[in-house]
Write an enzyme that holds these catalytic residues in place. Structure first.
Site, PDB file in Angstrom:
ATOM      1  NE  ARG A 294      14.191   6.161 -85.132  1.00  0.00           N
ATOM      2  CZ  ARG A 294      15.287   5.445 -85.004  1.00  0.00           C
ATOM      3  NH1 ARG A 294      15.284   4.162 -85.365  1.00  0.00           N
ATOM      4  NH2 ARG A 294      16.401   5.988 -84.541  1.00  0.00           N
ATOM      5  NE  ARG A 340      18.419  13.611 -80.020  1.00  0.00           N
ATOM      6  CZ  ARG A 340      18.217  12.348 -80.359  1.00  0.00           C
ATOM      7  NH1 ARG A 340      17.825  11.482 -79.435  1.00  0.00           N
ATOM      8  NH2 ARG A 340      18.402  11.946 -81.583  1.00  0.00           N
TER       9      ARG A 340
END
Ligand code: MV4
Length: 457
Positions: A294, A340
């Protein structure tokens, strides 16, 4: 030439926004899907059209294959981009798209299936001559075969779920007695989490770096890599900081790990964007770990150092266009780091959903923020806690670190707790600044117990 007239984005949050941006630059119309609680979300507003696909519960909305395909059909979407998570690595979904005459922007169902079977992937790579950590040949089918395999490789060993990846269901056994106990525990946990109890075994590498390589393949069989990312700063198998290049990578190292990655991709006849993950030990030995089929959360660091828009490339590849660059034309420059930013209590890392009452995003030279957050938005409790990716680029690692530090200071989020204070701590840590870290780093930094190995009494 128009690649597609319209693409449906089967995702939400920052990655849906990221994909819509790529579509707009390619002059492609976009369809957002959303659940009840995402009605006012940024991705829904940004897309040309939007379709409600169900209630907050992901099984009934973002993971609901009939719902997503129906949304694509009623909007005349020609292709679907799955983003990451949700249906992105579901071979049945990729297959269902193809059957419905919709282009799945990603690899073939068969590549996805093989990538999802970690034990099988290891076996395939080993047979192709790519180094893997010493361990079982495929999955272990019984307690006896687990013991046999562990005796051969030597303790400690790590048990991993074939259907897992990302650390779930992982256990470390330091001797035979522990292995007997943990084998059944892992199996039960894997079965409960993934509906598949298959387990495989690897020699436990105590101080490893997690280094992965971005790959791209087209439908003509061309495969290139875009260098590595170091993702060693993780907590409970959640990546928190990623960077490219890895502080330990030399030109020679990059050539070697890149060749392994391309070889791994070839073994799966890989097309579209993917990531090959490796374990790198203290002596810089490289071992294949797994392949992710992905687009990854951390793809922007590679975009910054390579200058390549990975999402636009994915769309071009899905439309049947060849990759224009040869490997020798891939030029990597400077240094990029991503933090993040999660809606979490930075002390305990527990979710902190709610309304963002004030938001100020950093900017300026070499700063990129990928987010779907806006002033007054509500972060629902039902989904991933990632609310923004703060990505910087500098001429070298020192400049990237300086940009990250000032960007973390500029970043203001009020109303919910975020991991920003945690990142500020890391970017002041002398070992991190030196590039001297591995997967045991966070444990060392604050004495938090995230070790897989129970300390001796
Ligand atoms: C390992 C390992 C030691 N030996 N494999 C794999 C998925 C990742 N989330 C954790 N993984 C590990 N695999 C072998 N053979 C140690 C870890 C690991 C780890 C890896 C990267 C970052 C943080 C980690 C924390 C604990 C364990």
């Amino acid at each position: 030439m128009k690649l597609f007239k319209k693409i449906l984005i089967a995702n939400r949050g920052e990655i849906a926004v990221r994909i819509i941006r790529a579509c707009k630059e390619l002059d492609i119309k976009t369809v957002a899907v959303y659940s009840d609680v995402d009605k006012d979300s940024f991705h829904t507003r940004l897309a040309d059209e939007s379709v409600c696909v169900g209630p907050a519960n992901t099984a009934q909305s973002y993971n609901n294959i009939p719902s997503i395909l129906t949304a694509a059909e009623i909007t005349d979407s020609e292709a679907i981009h799955p983003g990451y998570g949700f249906l992105s690595e579901n071979p049945h979904f990729a297959e269902a798209c193809i059957t419905s005459g919709i282009t799945f922007i990603g690899p073939s169902p068969e590549s996805i299936r093989l990538g999802g079977d970690k034990a099988k992937a290891r076996q395939i790579m080993k047979r192709r001559g790519i180094p893997v950590v010493p361990g079982s040949d495929g999955s272990v089918v019984s307690e006896e075969s687990a013991l046999k395999s562990a005796r051969k490789i030597g303790f400690p060993v790590i048990l991993k779920a074939s259907a897992g990846g990302g650390g779930r269901g992982m256990r470390v056994a330091k001797d035979e007695t522990e292995l007997e106990k943990l084998y059944f525990m892992s199996q039960r946990e894997a079965l409960a989490a993934f509906g598949n109890g298959e387990i495989y075994i690897e020699k436990f590498i105590p101080e490893m770096r997690h280094i992965e390589v971005q790959i791209m393949g087209d439908s003509k069989g061309n495969i290139i890599h875009l260098g590595e990312r170091d993702c060693s700063i993780q907590r409970r198998h959640q990546k928190l900081i990623e960077e490219s290049p890895s502080p330990v990578a030399t030109e020679k190292f990059r050539k070697k790990i890149g060749e392994y990655a391309v070889k791994a991709a070839r073994a799966l006849k890989y097309k579209n964007a993917g990531t090959v993950e490796f374990i790198v030990d203290l002596e810089d030995n490289i071992y294949f770990m797994e392949i992710n089929t992905r687009l990854q959360v951390e793809h922007p660091v590679t975009e910054y150092v390579s200058g390549i828009d990975i999402v636009k490339e994915q769309i071009k590849i899905a439309a049947g266009l060849p990759i224009e660059l040869k490997q020798t034309q891939v030029k990597l420059s400077g240094h990029s780091i991503e933090c993040r930013i999660n809606a979490e209590d930075p002390e305990r890392f527990i979710p902190s959903p709610g309304k963002i009452t004030f938001l100020a995003l950093p900017g300026g030279p070499g700063v990129r923020v990928d987010t779907a957050a806006y002033n007054g938005c509500v972060i629902p409790s039902h989904y991933d806690s990632l609310i923004a990716k703060l990505v910087v680029h500098g001429r070298d690692r020192a400049e990237a670190i300086a940009r990250m530090r000032r960007s973390l200071d500029e970043f203001i989020v009020e109303g919910i707790k975020t991991t920003i204070p945690f990142h500020k701590k890391v970017f002041n840590d002398p070992d991190f600044i030196k590039g001297d870290f591995n997967t045991g780093f966070l444990e060392k930094m604050n004495g938090s117990k995230q070790s897989l190995v129970k300390p001796e009494k």
